[in-house]
Write a protein that holds these residues in place. Structure first.
Motif, PDB file in Angstrom:
ATOM      1  N   GLY A 139       0.826  -1.201   0.000  1.00  0.00           N
ATOM      2  CA  GLY A 139       0.000   0.000   0.000  1.00  0.00           C
ATOM      3  C   GLY A 139       0.855   1.242   0.000  1.00  0.00           C
ATOM      4  O   GLY A 139       2.047   1.199   0.360  1.00  0.00           O
ATOM      5  N   GLY A 140       0.266   2.369  -0.395  1.00  0.00           N
ATOM      6  CA  GLY A 140       1.000   3.621  -0.402  1.00  0.00           C
ATOM      7  C   GLY A 140       0.104   4.800  -0.115  1.00  0.00           C
ATOM      8  O   GLY A 140      -1.121   4.730  -0.299  1.00  0.00           O
ATOM      9  N   ALA A 141       0.708   5.881   0.369  1.00  0.00           N
ATOM     10  CA  ALA A 141      -0.034   7.100   0.667  1.00  0.00           C
ATOM     11  C   ALA A 141       0.905   8.285   0.554  1.00  0.00           C
ATOM     12  O   ALA A 141       2.120   8.155   0.759  1.00  0.00           O
ATOM     13  CB  ALA A 141      -0.647   7.036   2.066  1.00  0.00           C
ATOM     14  N   LEU A 142       0.341   9.449   0.250  1.00  0.00           N
ATOM     15  CA  LEU A 142       1.126  10.674   0.029  1.00  0.00           C
ATOM     16  C   LEU A 142       0.801  11.741   1.066  1.00  0.00           C
ATOM     17  O   LEU A 142      -0.372  11.992   1.371  1.00  0.00           O
ATOM     18  CB  LEU A 142       0.822  11.239  -1.364  1.00  0.00           C
ATOM     19  CG  LEU A 142       1.619  10.706  -2.540  1.00  0.00           C
ATOM     20  CD1 LEU A 142       1.047  11.262  -3.839  1.00  0.00           C
ATOM     21  CD2 LEU A 142       3.103  11.053  -2.421  1.00  0.00           C
ATOM     22  N   TRP A 143       1.847  12.366   1.545  1.00  0.00           N
ATOM     23  CA  TRP A 143       1.756  13.495   2.474  1.00  0.00           C
ATOM     24  C   TRP A 143       2.439  14.671   1.779  1.00  0.00           C
ATOM     25  O   TRP A 143       3.647  14.668   1.558  1.00  0.00           O
ATOM     26  CB  TRP A 143       2.485  13.134   3.765  1.00  0.00           C
ATOM     27  CG  TRP A 143       2.392  14.069   4.904  1.00  0.00           C
ATOM     28  CD1 TRP A 143       3.340  14.959   5.309  1.00  0.00           C
ATOM     29  CD2 TRP A 143       1.328  14.168   5.855  1.00  0.00           C
ATOM     30  NE1 TRP A 143       2.933  15.621   6.436  1.00  0.00           N
ATOM     31  CE2 TRP A 143       1.701  15.154   6.798  1.00  0.00           C
ATOM     32  CE3 TRP A 143       0.100  13.530   5.989  1.00  0.00           C
ATOM     33  CZ2 TRP A 143       0.873  15.511   7.870  1.00  0.00           C
ATOM     34  CZ3 TRP A 143      -0.717  13.876   7.052  1.00  0.00           C
ATOM     35  CH2 TRP A 143      -0.334  14.853   7.978  1.00  0.00           C
ATOM     36  N   LEU A 144       1.667  15.669   1.359  1.00  0.00           N
ATOM     37  CA  LEU A 144       2.208  16.793   0.596  1.00  0.00           C
ATOM     38  C   LEU A 144       1.867  18.106   1.287  1.00  0.00           C
ATOM     39  O   LEU A 144       0.709  18.328   1.678  1.00  0.00           O
ATOM     40  CB  LEU A 144       1.643  16.803  -0.829  1.00  0.00           C
ATOM     41  CG  LEU A 144       1.953  15.576  -1.694  1.00  0.00           C
ATOM     42  CD1 LEU A 144       1.300  15.727  -3.068  1.00  0.00           C
ATOM     43  CD2 LEU A 144       3.453  15.347  -1.833  1.00  0.00           C
ATOM     44  N   ASP A 145       2.851  18.978   1.413  1.00  0.00           N
ATOM     45  CA  ASP A 145       2.658  20.271   2.075  1.00  0.00           C
ATOM     46  C   ASP A 145       2.031  20.109   3.454  1.00  0.00           C
ATOM     47  O   ASP A 145       1.196  20.913   3.883  1.00  0.00           O
ATOM     48  CB  ASP A 145       1.802  21.207   1.212  1.00  0.00           C
ATOM     49  CG  ASP A 145       2.527  21.653  -0.045  1.00  0.00           C
ATOM     50  OD1 ASP A 145       3.747  21.902   0.040  1.00  0.00           O
ATOM     51  OD2 ASP A 145       1.886  21.723  -1.106  1.00  0.00           O
ATOM     52  N   GLY A 146       2.417  19.049   4.153  1.00  0.00           N
ATOM     53  CA  GLY A 146       1.980  18.865   5.528  1.00  0.00           C
ATOM     54  C   GLY A 146       0.594  18.301   5.722  1.00  0.00           C
ATOM     55  O   GLY A 146       0.085  18.276   6.848  1.00  0.00           O
ATOM     56  N   VAL A 147      -0.049  17.833   4.642  1.00  0.00           N
ATOM     57  CA  VAL A 147      -1.381  17.232   4.768  1.00  0.00           C
ATOM     58  C   VAL A 147      -1.459  15.996   3.878  1.00  0.00           C
ATOM     59  O   VAL A 147      -0.721  15.859   2.903  1.00  0.00           O
ATOM     60  CB  VAL A 147      -2.517  18.210   4.384  1.00  0.00           C
ATOM     61  CG1 VAL A 147      -2.560  19.397   5.331  1.00  0.00           C
ATOM     62  CG2 VAL A 147      -2.360  18.684   2.947  1.00  0.00           C
ATOM     63  N   LEU A 148      -2.362  15.106   4.232  1.00  0.00           N
ATOM     64  CA  LEU A 148      -2.581  13.921   3.418  1.00  0.00           C
ATOM     65  C   LEU A 148      -3.183  14.328   2.081  1.00  0.00           C
ATOM     66  O   LEU A 148      -4.127  15.118   2.019  1.00  0.00           O
ATOM     67  CB  LEU A 148      -3.530  12.968   4.142  1.00  0.00           C
ATOM     68  CG  LEU A 148      -3.772  11.628   3.450  1.00  0.00           C
ATOM     69  CD1 LEU A 148      -2.539  10.747   3.560  1.00  0.00           C
ATOM     70  CD2 LEU A 148      -4.978  10.929   4.080  1.00  0.00           C
ATOM     71  N   TYR A 149      -2.635  13.787   0.996  1.00  0.00           N
ATOM     72  CA  TYR A 149      -3.188  14.022  -0.337  1.00  0.00           C
ATOM     73  C   TYR A 149      -3.738  12.704  -0.850  1.00  0.00           C
ATOM     74  O   TYR A 149      -2.976  11.767  -1.125  1.00  0.00           O
ATOM     75  CB  TYR A 149      -2.126  14.568  -1.291  1.00  0.00           C
ATOM     76  CG  TYR A 149      -2.651  14.756  -2.701  1.00  0.00           C
ATOM     77  CD1 TYR A 149      -3.508  15.804  -2.995  1.00  0.00           C
ATOM     78  CD2 TYR A 149      -2.313  13.873  -3.722  1.00  0.00           C
ATOM     79  CE1 TYR A 149      -4.024  15.970  -4.282  1.00  0.00           C
ATOM     80  CE2 TYR A 149      -2.821  14.028  -5.002  1.00  0.00           C
ATOM     81  CZ  TYR A 149      -3.670  15.090  -5.271  1.00  0.00           C
ATOM     82  OH  TYR A 149      -4.182  15.243  -6.538  1.00  0.00           O
ATOM     83  N   ASP A 150      -5.074  12.614  -0.969  1.00  0.00           N
ATOM     84  CA  ASP A 150      -5.665  11.348  -1.409  1.00  0.00           C
ATOM     85  C   ASP A 150      -6.105  11.372  -2.860  1.00  0.00           C
ATOM     86  O   ASP A 150      -6.530  10.352  -3.398  1.00  0.00           O
ATOM     87  CB  ASP A 150      -6.822  10.925  -0.504  1.00  0.00           C
ATOM     88  CG  ASP A 150      -7.943  11.947  -0.435  1.00  0.00           C
ATOM     89  OD1 ASP A 150      -7.845  12.997  -1.103  1.00  0.00           O
ATOM     90  OD2 ASP A 150      -8.921  11.696   0.286  1.00  0.00           O
ATOM     91  N   GLY A 151      -5.989  12.524  -3.532  1.00  0.00           N
ATOM     92  CA  GLY A 151      -6.313  12.597  -4.952  1.00  0.00           C
ATOM     93  C   GLY A 151      -7.807  12.724  -5.208  1.00  0.00           C
ATOM     94  O   GLY A 151      -8.630  12.533  -4.317  1.00  0.00           O
TER      95      GLY A 151
END
Length: 301
Positions: A139-151
């Motif tokens: 599994g994978g997940a993104l944290w961008l600019d200090g917040v979760l980015y789920d698309g």
């Protein structure tokens, strides 16, 4: 306090957390995955009530990390594996809010894992991170600019299902995905192909620790595949910090050398060094991440 819940295919873990996300009490119960969504949420609710019975603190909210593809905004599960009966389509947060009378928030379990590590774990304070869990699947997940980015469709960061890793069939129906090289299921299968033996990924790790050359080779191949996925992410998003957890991730000494070798051979085009860190929170990562979501939604408490 707030409660964090991790609903997995085998067990459900629940933790009560203070404002600083310190876990003050926890419990683990079996997940009745074959009995449907109502039974699964019911087991989690019983565990929350058990913990509340041990404290005089008031419950302010519940965060849930759940396996599968979820609609975090609507609070329901969209897609689940066939090991879960009656889970896809289930309105998780509505059921929890009705039962407990407090706000509830739902996330995919890997998103919750990354939120936990970003809030109080290995990548606390980092603004840009890709989180990866190497377990039964990847599994994978993104944290961008200090917040979760789920698309826009809730599937951002799903690095386990990008192609380019051979041609083996993946559990999702695609072929050649990272999951076919780096998951626990894949490690067991690759070892079986080499030796004819049927071992779990954990048993393959034990064999590697005992200097079994086939086991070592399988874990090295998994690490190299993870590194290639990291380089794709670094090239596409300019993210250079990564945190890895999950059952396979706990065999860090077996995968780290080949990850580092591959990264050294092909550094990202930005020239910035890539940092790959093992997860710090262990089995608490999802529950702490789910609790962190509640804290953020309530603006602190």
């Amino acid at each position: 306090m707030v409660a964090g819940v991790d609903i997995g295919g085998t067990t459900t873990q629940v933790a009560l957390c203070e404002e600083d996300l310190t876990v003050v009490d926890r419990v683990e119960v079996p997940t009745p995955a074959a009995e449907g969504g109502a039974a699964m949420v019911g087991a989690a609710l019983d565990a929350v009530r058990l913990l509340l019975g041990r404290t005089s603190a008031r419950l302010l909210g519940v965060g849930i990390g759940a396996a599968g593809v979820v609609d975090a905004r609507a609070g329901r599960v969209l897609v689940a594996s066939d090991s879960f009966r009656g889970w896809a389509g289930f309105a998780v947060t509505a059921a929890v809010e009705e039962a407990l009378g407090v706000p509830a928030f739902l996330d995919n379990d890997v998103n919750a894992f990354l939120c936990g590590e970003a809030a109080a774990g290995a990548v606390a304070g980092e603004p840009h991170v890709l989180g990866m869990t190497l377990g039964t699947g990847v599994g994978g997940a993104l944290w961008l600019d200090g917040v979760l980015y789920d698309g826009p469709h809730g599937a951002a960061g799903e690095i386990g299902h990008v192609p380019g890793f051979g041609d083996r069939p993946c559990t999702c129906g695609g072929r050649g995905h990272l999951e076919t090289e780096a998951s626990g299921r894949a490690i067991a299968a690759r070892y079986g192909e080499r030796t004819g033996l049927s071992l779990s990924a954990r048993e393959v790790a034990e064999a590697a620790g005992a200097s079994d050359p086939d086991a070592i080779a399988v874990y090295e191949a998994a690490g190299a595949a993870v590194a290639r996925a990291i380089l794709v992410t670094a090239g596409l998003l300019d993210v250079t910090t990564f945190v890895i957890g999950g059952g396979v991730g706990r065999s860090w000494a077996l995968v780290e050398p080949s990850i580092e070798r591959t990264l050294s051979a092909e550094p990202p085009v930005s020239g910035h060094p890539v940092r790959v860190l093992p997860a710090l929170l262990g089995e608490d990562a999802v529950t702490i991440g789910a609790a962190a979501r509640v804290r953020a939604e309530l603006g602190g408490f």
